[in-house]
Scaffold this active site. Structure first.
Site, PDB file in Angstrom:
ATOM      1  N   ARG A  12      38.839  26.566  34.301  1.00  0.00           N
ATOM      2  CA  ARG A  12      38.166  26.781  35.004  1.00  0.00           C
ATOM      3  C   ARG A  12      36.668  26.897  34.280  1.00  0.00           C
ATOM      4  O   ARG A  12      37.179  25.953  32.644  1.00  0.00           O
ATOM      5  CB  ARG A  12      38.637  28.232  35.338  1.00  0.00           C
ATOM      6  CG  ARG A  12      39.628  28.596  36.035  1.00  0.00           C
ATOM      7  CD  ARG A  12      39.895  30.548  35.809  1.00  0.00           C
ATOM      8  NE  ARG A  12      40.718  30.713  37.475  1.00  0.00           N
ATOM      9  CZ  ARG A  12      40.906  30.508  37.838  1.00  0.00           C
ATOM     10  NH1 ARG A  12      39.500  30.649  39.310  1.00  0.00           N
ATOM     11  NH2 ARG A  12      42.026  31.091  38.831  1.00  0.00           N
ATOM     12  N   GLY A  71      33.747  29.463  43.791  1.00  0.00           N
ATOM     13  CA  GLY A  71      32.885  29.765  42.330  1.00  0.00           C
ATOM     14  C   GLY A  71      32.631  27.705  42.397  1.00  0.00           C
ATOM     15  O   GLY A  71      31.280  28.174  42.220  1.00  0.00           O
ATOM     16  N   ASP A  94      44.002  32.620  48.865  1.00  0.00           N
ATOM     17  CA  ASP A  94      43.375  33.973  49.541  1.00  0.00           C
ATOM     18  C   ASP A  94      42.522  33.468  50.291  1.00  0.00           C
ATOM     19  O   ASP A  94      42.582  35.123  50.865  1.00  0.00           O
ATOM     20  CB  ASP A  94      42.375  34.764  48.376  1.00  0.00           C
ATOM     21  CG  ASP A  94      43.081  34.447  47.002  1.00  0.00           C
ATOM     22  OD1 ASP A  94      44.331  34.798  46.271  1.00  0.00           O
ATOM     23  OD2 ASP A  94      41.967  35.122  45.915  1.00  0.00           O
ATOM     24  N   MET A 140      48.623  37.831  45.449  1.00  0.00           N
ATOM     25  CA  MET A 140      47.552  37.419  45.532  1.00  0.00           C
ATOM     26  C   MET A 140      46.063  37.686  46.481  1.00  0.00           C
ATOM     27  O   MET A 140      46.605  38.566  47.659  1.00  0.00           O
ATOM     28  CB  MET A 140      47.184  35.698  44.927  1.00  0.00           C
ATOM     29  CG  MET A 140      47.869  34.756  43.519  1.00  0.00           C
ATOM     30  SD  MET A 140      47.708  32.956  44.248  1.00  0.00           S
ATOM     31  CE  MET A 140      49.567  32.502  45.342  1.00  0.00           C
TER      32      MET A 140
END
EC number: 2.7.1.11
Length: 447
Positions: free
Chosen positions: A149, A176, A205, A248
């Site tokens: 990340r 993102g 997700d 999640m």
């Protein structure tokens, strides 16, 4: 039905030249009438309409697939593939099929993997890839290229793309990552570089908008069911037993919703899109007490983003962010286990009570893709290749109403796929679980 159709135009590279598609000579493909996609082939964003409406505008996207002419000379292509963000079932399949597709379909021989996410462009050596190197990657969980990340330094990334001579970049990641891909696309356009950029949306997700679903989601639901089944066994085997499963879903509850519908063992499903409360008439505690009296056990599924505003936190926790800039969530499962025990201890101090908490998050993320997701990943990868080779850039391939389309990258990056609480699917959840209608009770309390 009348109304205009608005086609979402795709950016294309203007400095390249048209060439005959090498699929014409491919020994495994036999192009026939209808094989190649034309510029007039589109996919409608919506397939259900009210025919009684006087006028309805329609949105359409270019259909994905091979074009009769391509814009790259395959021998001049130097492709880069990068995986960013968290793990997701199917990442290795996408990488494998990008490599195999570029190599076998179009004869590309310069294919490189970028290790460790965006930061790998400017801090690590690219890895040369070919079909032999990736032949069994689809059987592995995670990403063999490694991921991370953060590390998004725009100018360093684009400088590295330019310095290394990459003219096709395939970016695999979540929302993102897609926002980062938009910035890379804009900078490459600003520098007038002839580099094709495509994003392949990845998130268990299923929170990426416009497309039907993101890859890895169906595998995640399948694995989530196993956790729910274990929680159900634990709950059934105890006196006043509650099986608590955290799944999640930071901002959307698709995994929790679909796993609940698939399992039928869930008594209450809590997701980020809904408000709920614990105490008082119509609250969660009242519902669970009734369910325990009726059946002796209950199963509670909660998405990780649900109820975050109810969890006590200090000022530093409120300001904390992860490497991607997302707010750091506290563990709603641990908090729920604590408040459930406190509640029962207050109300029934002399009665047995057990909460078994299961958090399968990393087990779900790390497994290989199932058969459905593996096939989906292959189609995504090939759709991406066909689009880039045709000269399109700044796009995302994905299924819309079951048909593969090319969607402008920025449109995907800015759109969230939330659970529609007014949809039939959520009504189905409530009919399966018979859980409280917290929304109605909230409205009633506010009167």
């Amino acid at each position: 039905m009348t109304g205009a159709t608005s086609i979402r135009k795709l950016p294309s590279l203007s400095g390249l030249h048209h060439r005959r598609n090498p699929l014409e000579d491919n020994p495994f493909f036999h192009p026939s009438d209808g094989f190649y996609i034309t510029t007039s082939d589109v996919i409608l964003a919506q397939v259900a309409y009210d025919l009684s409406a006087q006028s309805q505008s329609r949105v359409a996207y270019h259909r994905a697939g091979p074009r009769r002419e391509i814009m790259y000379e395959p021998s001049a292509v130097k492709a880069a593939i990068v995986t960013c963000g968290g793990l997701c079932p199917g990442m290795n399949t996408v990488i494998r099929e990008l490599v195999v597709g570029l190599w076998e379909l179009y004869g590309v021989r310069e294919i490189y993997g970028i290790p460790a996410g965006y930061r790998g462009f400017y801090s690590m050596e690219a890895v040369k890839l070919d079909p032999k190197a990736v032949h069994d990657w689809h059987k592995k969980g995670g990403t063999v290229l490694a991921t991370s990340r953060g590390g998004f330094h725009l100018h360093n990334i684009v400088d590295a793309i330019q310095l290394n001579g990459f003219n096709q970049v395939y970016i695999i990641g979540g929302d993102g990552t897609m926002r980062g891909a938009v910035e890379i696309f804009k900078e490459i356009t600003l520098r007038k570089l002839e580099v094709g950029i495509t994003g392949i949306p990845k998130t268990v997700d299923n929170d990426v908008g416009i497309i039907d679903r993101s890859f890895g989601f169906q595998t995640a639901v399948e694995m989530a069911q196993q956790a729910i089944s274990a929680a159900h066994v634990e709950a059934e085997s105890a006196v006043n037993g509650i099986g608590l499963v955290k799944l999640m879903g930071r901002s959307t509850g698709h995994i929790a919703l679909h796993a609940t519908l698939s399992s039928r063992d869930v008594d209450c499903c809590l997701i980020p899109e809904m408000d709920f409360y614990l105490e008082g008439k119509g609250g969660l505690f009242e519902f669970l007490e009734k369910r325990l009296k009726e059946r002796g056990h209950a199963v509670l599924v909660v998405a990780e983003g649900a109820g975050q505003e109810m969890i006590p936190r200090n000022e530093s926790q409120k300001q904390e962010r992860d490497e991607s800039g997302n707010p750091v969530f506290l563990d709603v499962g641990v908090w729920f286990k604590s408040v459930l025990k406190d509640w029962w201890g207050r109300e029934h101090p002399d009665e047995l009570f057990t909460v078994k908490y299961i958090d399968p998050t990393y087990m779900i993320r790390a497994v290989p893709a199932n058969a459905t997701d593996n096939l989906y990943c292959t189609l995504l990868a090939h759709s991406a290749i066909h689009g880039v080779m045709a000269g399109y850039t700044g796009f995302v391939p994905g299924p819309i109403n079951g048909n593969y389309a090319y969607i402008p990258l920025e449109e995907v990056a800015l759109t969230k796929n939330k659970v529609n609480m007014s949809d039939h699917k959520w009504a189905w959840v409530r009919s399966v679980t018979n859980q409280p209608d917290f929304e109605t009770n909230f409205k009633g309390q506010s009167l």
